[in-house]
Scaffold this motif. Structure first.
Motif, PDB file in Angstrom:
ATOM      1  N   ASN A  11     -17.643  28.940  96.716  1.00 18.68           N
ATOM      2  CA  ASN A  11     -17.034  29.953  95.870  1.00 18.68           C
ATOM      3  C   ASN A  11     -17.777  31.279  96.059  1.00 18.68           C
ATOM      4  O   ASN A  11     -18.901  31.431  95.609  1.00 18.68           O
ATOM      5  CB  ASN A  11     -17.092  29.514  94.399  1.00 18.68           C
ATOM      6  CG  ASN A  11     -16.441  30.506  93.482  1.00 18.68           C
ATOM      7  OD1 ASN A  11     -15.882  31.511  93.908  1.00 18.68           O
ATOM      8  ND2 ASN A  11     -16.515  30.230  92.185  1.00 18.68           N
ATOM      9  N   LEU A  13     -16.475  34.115  94.893  1.00 19.44           N
ATOM     10  CA  LEU A  13     -15.939  34.998  93.849  1.00 19.44           C
ATOM     11  C   LEU A  13     -16.987  35.271  92.775  1.00 19.44           C
ATOM     12  O   LEU A  13     -18.035  34.620  92.724  1.00 19.44           O
ATOM     13  CB  LEU A  13     -14.697  34.360  93.223  1.00 19.44           C
ATOM     14  CG  LEU A  13     -13.550  34.035  94.188  1.00 19.44           C
ATOM     15  CD1 LEU A  13     -12.446  33.305  93.447  1.00 19.44           C
ATOM     16  CD2 LEU A  13     -13.034  35.309  94.834  1.00 19.44           C
ATOM     17  N   ASN A  14     -16.665  36.206  91.870  1.00 22.87           N
ATOM     18  CA  ASN A  14     -17.570  36.553  90.770  1.00 22.87           C
ATOM     19  C   ASN A  14     -17.330  35.703  89.526  1.00 22.87           C
ATOM     20  O   ASN A  14     -17.943  35.935  88.497  1.00 22.87           O
ATOM     21  CB  ASN A  14     -17.431  38.041  90.423  1.00 22.87           C
ATOM     22  CG  ASN A  14     -17.990  38.925  91.520  1.00 22.87           C
ATOM     23  OD1 ASN A  14     -18.949  38.555  92.198  1.00 22.87           O
ATOM     24  ND2 ASN A  14     -17.386  40.084  91.717  1.00 22.87           N
ATOM     25  N   SER A  15     -16.410  34.758  89.603  1.00 22.64           N
ATOM     26  CA  SER A  15     -16.151  33.865  88.475  1.00 22.64           C
ATOM     27  C   SER A  15     -16.021  32.431  88.991  1.00 22.64           C
ATOM     28  O   SER A  15     -15.819  32.201  90.174  1.00 22.64           O
ATOM     29  CB  SER A  15     -14.866  34.288  87.755  1.00 22.64           C
ATOM     30  OG  SER A  15     -13.778  34.229  88.649  1.00 22.64           O
ATOM     31  N   SER A  16     -16.129  31.496  88.065  1.00 23.80           N
ATOM     32  CA  SER A  16     -16.030  30.088  88.475  1.00 23.80           C
ATOM     33  C   SER A  16     -14.581  29.715  88.775  1.00 23.80           C
ATOM     34  O   SER A  16     -13.648  30.341  88.272  1.00 23.80           O
ATOM     35  CB  SER A  16     -16.603  29.183  87.386  1.00 23.80           C
ATOM     36  OG  SER A  16     -15.849  29.313  86.206  1.00 23.80           O
ATOM     37  N   VAL A  17     -14.404  28.689  89.608  1.00 25.32           N
ATOM     38  CA  VAL A  17     -13.069  28.201  89.955  1.00 25.32           C
ATOM     39  C   VAL A  17     -13.051  26.683  89.845  1.00 25.32           C
ATOM     40  O   VAL A  17     -14.083  26.026  89.961  1.00 25.32           O
ATOM     41  CB  VAL A  17     -12.648  28.622  91.391  1.00 25.32           C
ATOM     42  CG1 VAL A  17     -12.502  30.116  91.495  1.00 25.32           C
ATOM     43  CG2 VAL A  17     -13.611  28.104  92.429  1.00 25.32           C
ATOM     44  N   LYS A  72     -15.725  22.340  88.139  1.00 24.68           N
ATOM     45  CA  LYS A  72     -15.793  23.786  88.340  1.00 24.68           C
ATOM     46  C   LYS A  72     -16.907  24.113  89.316  1.00 24.68           C
ATOM     47  O   LYS A  72     -17.943  23.466  89.323  1.00 24.68           O
ATOM     48  CB  LYS A  72     -16.052  24.503  87.021  1.00 24.68           C
ATOM     49  CG  LYS A  72     -14.873  24.491  86.072  1.00 24.68           C
ATOM     50  CD  LYS A  72     -15.050  25.550  85.002  1.00 24.68           C
ATOM     51  CE  LYS A  72     -13.837  25.629  84.111  1.00 24.68           C
ATOM     52  NZ  LYS A  72     -12.689  26.234  84.732  1.00 24.68           N
ATOM     53  N   LYS A  74     -19.404  27.152  90.149  1.00 18.52           N
ATOM     54  CA  LYS A  74     -19.911  28.418  89.608  1.00 18.52           C
ATOM     55  C   LYS A  74     -19.736  29.529  90.626  1.00 18.52           C
ATOM     56  O   LYS A  74     -19.607  29.281  91.830  1.00 18.52           O
ATOM     57  CB  LYS A  74     -21.393  28.275  89.252  1.00 18.52           C
ATOM     58  CG  LYS A  74     -21.660  27.299  88.140  1.00 18.52           C
ATOM     59  CD  LYS A  74     -23.140  27.199  87.877  1.00 18.52           C
ATOM     60  CE  LYS A  74     -23.438  26.144  86.847  1.00 18.52           C
ATOM     61  NZ  LYS A  74     -24.882  25.979  86.648  1.00 18.52           N
ATOM     62  N   ALA A  75     -19.777  30.752  90.135  1.00 21.95           N
ATOM     63  CA  ALA A  75     -19.654  31.917  91.008  1.00 21.95           C
ATOM     64  C   ALA A  75     -20.783  31.917  92.038  1.00 21.95           C
ATOM     65  O   ALA A  75     -21.938  31.583  91.721  1.00 21.95           O
ATOM     66  CB  ALA A  75     -19.704  33.196  90.174  1.00 21.95           C
TER      67      ALA A  75
END
Length: 123
Positions: A11, A13-17, A72, A74-75
């Motif tokens: 990941n 990105l700046n947010s969790s997925v 999830k 984490k970022a």
């Protein structure tokens, strides 16, 4: 663990997925041992009698499709997943049992037997 395949989710990105790992392969793990005993026995009314004993012990496990896990990520991190079959150590012996119920010489064996399949998640 006998790993059938490995995968990961990275990941950036700046947010969790959310992620989900699903098994897409199947395979069979088989373990076993065999023994061969041979010899001659003197019998009063028959003379000599040749004895051959063959035996084998095996255990197999086939993994099946459709085993899933998820969670999830984490970022800016990575989650890794290994799918496979866990094994346990089995210890025992094989021996010949005679007609008088006595047990002959024991041959001890130590084998790894499959017993559980699934995902191992780590970072």
């Amino acid at each position: 663990m006998s790993v059938k395949y490995k995968t990961f989710v990275k990941n950036d990105l700046n947010s969790s997925v959310d992620f989900k790992f699903t098994s897409k392969k199947s395979g069979t793990t088989t373990v076993g041992a065999s023994i061969n005993i041979s010899g001659e026995v003197k019998v009063l009314w028959l003379g000599k009698l040749k004895v051959d004993v063959n035996g084998s012990v095996s255990h197999s496990w086939t993994s099946e499709l459709g085993v899933e896990t998820g969670g999830k990520v984490k970022a800016h991190s990575t989650v890794k997943g290994d799918y496979g079959i866990m094994k346990e150590n089995v210890y025992g012996y094989v021996a010949m049992q005679y007609s008088n119920c006595r047990i002959g010489a024991k041959q001890y064996m130590d084998v790894w037997a499959p017993y559980r399949e699934g995902w191992r998640i780590h970072s």
